[in-house]
Structures are given as structure tokens and as C-alpha cells.
Design an enzyme around this catalytic site. Sequence first.
Site, mmCIF file in Angstrom:
data_model
loop_
_atom_site.group_PDB
_atom_site.id
_atom_site.type_symbol
_atom_site.label_atom_id
_atom_site.label_comp_id
_atom_site.label_asym_id
_atom_site.label_seq_id
_atom_site.Cartn_x
_atom_site.Cartn_y
_atom_site.Cartn_z
ATOM 1 N N ARG A 1 -75.557 -7.636 -7.834
ATOM 2 C CA ARG A 1 -74.627 -8.060 -6.783
ATOM 3 C C ARG A 1 -75.016 -9.436 -6.270
ATOM 4 N NH1 ARG A 1 -74.514 -3.529 -2.472
ATOM 5 N NH2 ARG A 1 -76.692 -3.920 -2.960
ATOM 6 N N LYS B 1 -76.114 17.192 -8.518
ATOM 7 C CA LYS B 1 -76.967 17.612 -9.639
ATOM 8 C C LYS B 1 -76.633 19.035 -10.073
ATOM 9 C CE LYS B 1 -80.609 14.512 -8.102
ATOM 10 N NZ LYS B 1 -81.752 14.393 -7.179
HETATM 11 N N1 LIG Z 1 -84.037 5.546 -7.113
HETATM 12 C C1 LIG Z 1 -84.276 6.687 -7.697
HETATM 13 O O1 LIG Z 1 -85.369 7.273 -7.548
HETATM 14 C C2 LIG Z 1 -83.229 7.338 -8.560
HETATM 15 C C3 LIG Z 1 -83.526 8.544 -9.208
HETATM 16 C C4 LIG Z 1 -82.570 9.128 -10.048
HETATM 17 C C5 LIG Z 1 -81.332 8.519 -10.197
HETATM 18 N N2 LIG Z 1 -81.076 7.353 -9.510
HETATM 19 C C6 LIG Z 1 -79.757 6.754 -9.694
HETATM 20 O O2 LIG Z 1 -79.918 5.474 -10.280
HETATM 21 C C7 LIG Z 1 -78.895 4.592 -9.816
HETATM 22 C C8 LIG Z 1 -79.543 3.340 -9.230
HETATM 23 O O3 LIG Z 1 -80.401 3.714 -8.159
HETATM 24 P P1 LIG Z 1 -81.409 2.653 -7.501
HETATM 25 O O4 LIG Z 1 -82.255 3.452 -6.574
HETATM 26 O O5 LIG Z 1 -82.036 1.826 -8.540
HETATM 27 O O6 LIG Z 1 -80.382 1.774 -6.654
HETATM 28 P P2 LIG Z 1 -80.669 0.346 -5.945
HETATM 29 O O7 LIG Z 1 -82.132 0.116 -5.784
HETATM 30 O O8 LIG Z 1 -79.804 0.315 -4.736
HETATM 31 O O9 LIG Z 1 -80.129 -0.709 -7.003
HETATM 32 C C9 LIG Z 1 -78.762 -0.879 -7.239
HETATM 33 C C10 LIG Z 1 -78.554 -2.101 -8.109
HETATM 34 O O10 LIG Z 1 -77.167 -2.224 -8.388
HETATM 35 C C11 LIG Z 1 -76.746 -3.548 -8.081
HETATM 36 N N3 LIG Z 1 -75.350 -3.511 -7.622
HETATM 37 C C12 LIG Z 1 -74.845 -2.848 -6.566
HETATM 38 N N4 LIG Z 1 -73.513 -3.064 -6.475
HETATM 39 C C13 LIG Z 1 -73.194 -3.866 -7.498
HETATM 40 C C14 LIG Z 1 -71.987 -4.479 -7.932
HETATM 41 N N5 LIG Z 1 -70.841 -4.234 -7.308
HETATM 42 N N6 LIG Z 1 -72.022 -5.254 -9.038
HETATM 43 C C15 LIG Z 1 -73.184 -5.492 -9.682
HETATM 44 N N7 LIG Z 1 -74.360 -4.963 -9.319
HETATM 45 C C16 LIG Z 1 -74.362 -4.159 -8.234
HETATM 46 C C17 LIG Z 1 -77.665 -4.048 -7.019
HETATM 47 O O11 LIG Z 1 -77.663 -5.465 -7.054
HETATM 48 P P3 LIG Z 1 -78.648 -6.338 -6.101
HETATM 49 O O12 LIG Z 1 -80.023 -6.118 -6.664
HETATM 50 O O13 LIG Z 1 -78.188 -7.717 -6.250
HETATM 51 O O14 LIG Z 1 -78.494 -5.763 -4.728
HETATM 52 C C18 LIG Z 1 -78.982 -3.413 -7.451
HETATM 53 O O15 LIG Z 1 -79.624 -4.227 -8.396
HETATM 54 C C19 LIG Z 1 -78.062 5.414 -8.833
HETATM 55 O O16 LIG Z 1 -76.980 5.989 -9.512
HETATM 56 C C20 LIG Z 1 -79.014 6.507 -8.402
HETATM 57 O O17 LIG Z 1 -78.349 7.677 -7.978
HETATM 58 C C21 LIG Z 1 -81.999 6.752 -8.717
#
Ligand SMILES: NC(=O)c1ccc[n+]([C@@H]2O[C@H](COP(=O)([O-])OP(=O)(O)OC[C@H]3O[C@@H](n4cnc5c(N)ncnc54)[C@H](OP(=O)(O)O)[C@@H]3O)[C@@H](O)[C@H]2O)c1
Length: 433
Positions: free
Chosen positions: A42, A203
Site C-alpha cells: 500500500r 477457520k
Molecule cells: N500475522 C499472522 O500471524 C497471520 C497468521 C496467519 C494468517 N495471516 C493472514 O495473512 C495475511 C496477512 O497478514 P499480516 O499479518 O502479514 O498483515 P499486515 O502485517 O497488515 O500486512 C499487510 C500487507 O498488505 C499490504 N496491503 C494492504 N492493503 C493493500 C492494498 N490495498 N494494496 C496493496 N497492498 C496492500 C500492506 O502494505 P503496507 O506494508 O504498505 O502497509 C502490508 O504490506 C492476512 O490474510 C492474515 O489473516 C496472518
Amino acid sequence: MRLALLGCGTVGAEVVRLLHEQSADLAARIGAPLEIAGIAVRRIGRDRGELPIDPALFTTDALGLIKRDDVDVVVEVVGGIEPARSWLVEALRAGKSVVTANKALLAEDGGALHDAAAEGDGDLYYEASVAGAIPLLRPLRESLHGDRITRVTGIVNGTTNFILSAMHATGAGFAEALEEATELGYAEADPTADVEGFDAAAKAAILASLAFHTRVGAADVHREGITEVTAADVASAKAMGCTIKLLCIAARGTDGQGREAVSVRVHPAMIPLTHPLASVGDAFNAVFVEADAAGQLMFYGRGAGGAPTASAVLGDVVAVARNRLAGVRSASESAYAALPVRPMGEALTRYHISLDVADRPGVLEAVAGVFARHDVSIATVRQGPADGGKGDAVLVIVTHVAPDAALAATVGELRGLDIVRSVASVLRVEGGL
Ligand SMILES: NC(=O)c1ccc[n+]([C@@H]2O[C@H](COP(=O)([O-])OP(=O)(O)OC[C@H]3O[C@@H](n4cnc5c(N)ncnc54)[C@H](OP(=O)(O)O)[C@@H]3O)[C@@H](O)[C@H]2O)c1
């Protein structure tokens, strides 16, 4: 093999690190080097620490990146419903393989992704969407395909497991335990998705779909969170040799007409300390699978976190990349059974009910009469002195299995009895007690 990475946050950054650190091994396992074609984010200028990647690879044009001819595999770790759904549908229809960790999207509209995958000729893998690093979906969709799964019971949300484990260990109330979880980074600033059970329900839908060859969505899942669980409930569970866990339960059964059906629910429940899930503490996840021939299986590990989740993502990347090189694809969605999902009222559950009652003759008979009127059979009754002086005596009743609606109606009628000063606690019970 060229990969488009959508998202570079908690999970995405770890995917980049692991791809870099293990590039030689991954190339050997796949049979071709794996390269990042671009990373959609983003905010291009966001500080992402020391990432081993050329900054020129970052773009805000996710769709443009997906459409590039030199992209074979799209990895989505952005989250949310839109624009992720449109991106992945586009990618799949165009014949790219997709790896996603997006449980919310899969539970909300997994059908759209599976349909798009069927139109294209790529794979759709999503191991990281449930229980992080734990290899769970692959066993359900491959290893156990020769068997008949009857029940899946899981602790699939680390935040709530941390909170309930802390409440059990220290006697703390929900608010205090949540505060500790937030301080330690286990709970997000807005913990609603976790503590209200939305995350676990998504889930549960994914697990039920795979286990029962039936499309199950988040809307089909009965959901209750843990915000109403009190220190008194936890103490009551402890007194019974139990603990309280937020469980996701997907079970086969029959509907009112005797036809095969499934029920899928997420709610706090008392389980005996001897149950395999009782010892799953801290923020760990575990899923207990029961199948006709395999019997009982337990999957345990870290359900979240950047590196554990990236491990599951990369496992999928290797699988889809190998398939592409071999010119094959994995088996498509298996939803042939299309079993109806029963409403919660028909799910068979057991209740633990703690009542403050008047201590006078006939009370036990009146209370037992309410259970009998709703056709709910009582398993055990324990009577003790009043706690806190609200009533004259405390009655703790554990029922046998009954339809949830009958149990709820029983509690409703008990609340209206004048001899019942208050219903101190109502909890569902899972596992032998
Ligand atoms: N975190 C966990 O432990 C975990 C575990 C299992 C599953 N998940 C799943 O994995 C996925 C990601 O989780 P996360 O924790 O990594 O999320 P996060 O830290 O919030 O990262 C989200 C990423 O997506 C980017 N983004 C958001 N909106 C966007 C857009 N409109 N266009 C382009 N890029 C965009 C953000 O960009 P910026 O960096 O520029 O903000 C960021 O890099 C989710 O579906 C979550 O449910 C996460």
C-alpha cells in the site's frame, strides 16, 4: 519460476526473508530457481527494516503485477475481502497459481476462488490460512482422503488461548488477561476479531469445508466469543477438574429428518484436564481430528506469527511451483457431498449450569422438573453452600447430550423460577466428564 508477492507486512516480510535465505534449497526442491517478480504494497516508502530485496521491486499496482506475463505464482498476504478477492479471481482465471493466507476471504467467499481456479489451469493453496505453521489442510485434503472424518475440534486462535490459559493459571478476569495479552503482543489494539470469535469462525468454516467435502462459509458457523467468560466460570471449571477453551467444532450428524448433515460452531467450552486439548497453553494452536479408520489425530504448533505463517506459505509455493514445472495441477475443490449445515439449535451439546437457589424443600424437584420438561437428561448434580450470599445454596448441574435449543430453553425457564436467585454460570461441556 516467477512469483508476485501481494503484501509485505508481518507475513510477507518473512516470506521475502525465507525466500532469500533458502533460495538454493528451494530451487533444488522445485527444480528451478524461484524469483520475486514484484511486491505489491500500500505504501512504497514504509520502513520495512533490513529486507534482502531490491527496492525497485515494490509497486502499488497489484493488478498490473498480477497480469504480467512473466508471473507464474501469486502469493497473497494482504488480507481482507476486497481487493484481495478481485485480484485472486483475476490471477486464477488467467491460469496463475495462487497461494493465500487469507482466511477471511476463504470463509467469506471461498467458492469464488475455487470457481475461478476451475476456470484457469493453476492451483489454489491456502495452508497458512488455518493454524499458521501447523500442516493441517494438506492432511485433510490429501492424506485423509481415503477416510471419513467425523469430527474436527480445534483451538485455532492463539490470542484467546493465551487469555483463557492466563485466566486458568492466575484466576484473573477477562479484562486483566486481555491487557496482559496486549502488552505481550498477543492481542491486537482492536482485539474484536479474536475475542469475539470471528477469526476462529473463519477457520472453522475452512476446516469443515475440507473435512466434509461441503462448502461451508463463515455465515454457516455459530459463533460466540470469550468476552463473557468470567473468573467465576474458570473457577467453576477448575473445581470440576476442567479448563475453558475457545473451541471450533465441526461435526457430522443427522438433521431432524435423519439425513446426514454437519454442524459447525465456535464457542467457549469446558473440557476435562485429561482432554488432549486441555494442555494446549499459551498462544499455541492444536486441532484434534477424528476419522472412522484413522481414529484420533492431533496437530499442534504455532498458529500465527510472521515466520511460522511464512513457513506454511512457502510449503505451498514449493508445491504449486513443482506442479507448474511438471505441467500438472493438484486435485480441484472437493465439495461433492454438499451436506446441509444444521442450525446451532440442533447441534448436540452438553451444559454445565451453576445456580444460586433457595435452600428449602422441593427446590431440587422443581429444578429437575424444568430439565424433564425440555427432555434434557441430567448427568450429575452437586449441591454446596451459597457463594457470596446471593442465594442460600449452589446447585451445579451437568447434563447429558441434548439439542442446544432444548438446553438453552431449559436455562431460560430456570432463570424465571422464583426459587432460582440467579444463574451464575452456563458453559457448554466437551469431552467426557
Ligand atoms: N500475522 C499472522 O500471524 C497471520 C497468521 C496467519 C494468517 N495471516 C493472514 O495473512 C495475511 C496477512 O497478514 P499480516 O499479518 O502479514 O498483515 P499486515 O502485517 O497488515 O500486512 C499487510 C500487507 O498488505 C499490504 N496491503 C494492504 N492493503 C493493500 C492494498 N490495498 N494494496 C496493496 N497492498 C496492500 C500492506 O502494505 P503496507 O506494508 O504498505 O502497509 C502490508 O504490506 C492476512 O490474510 C492474515 O489473516 C496472518
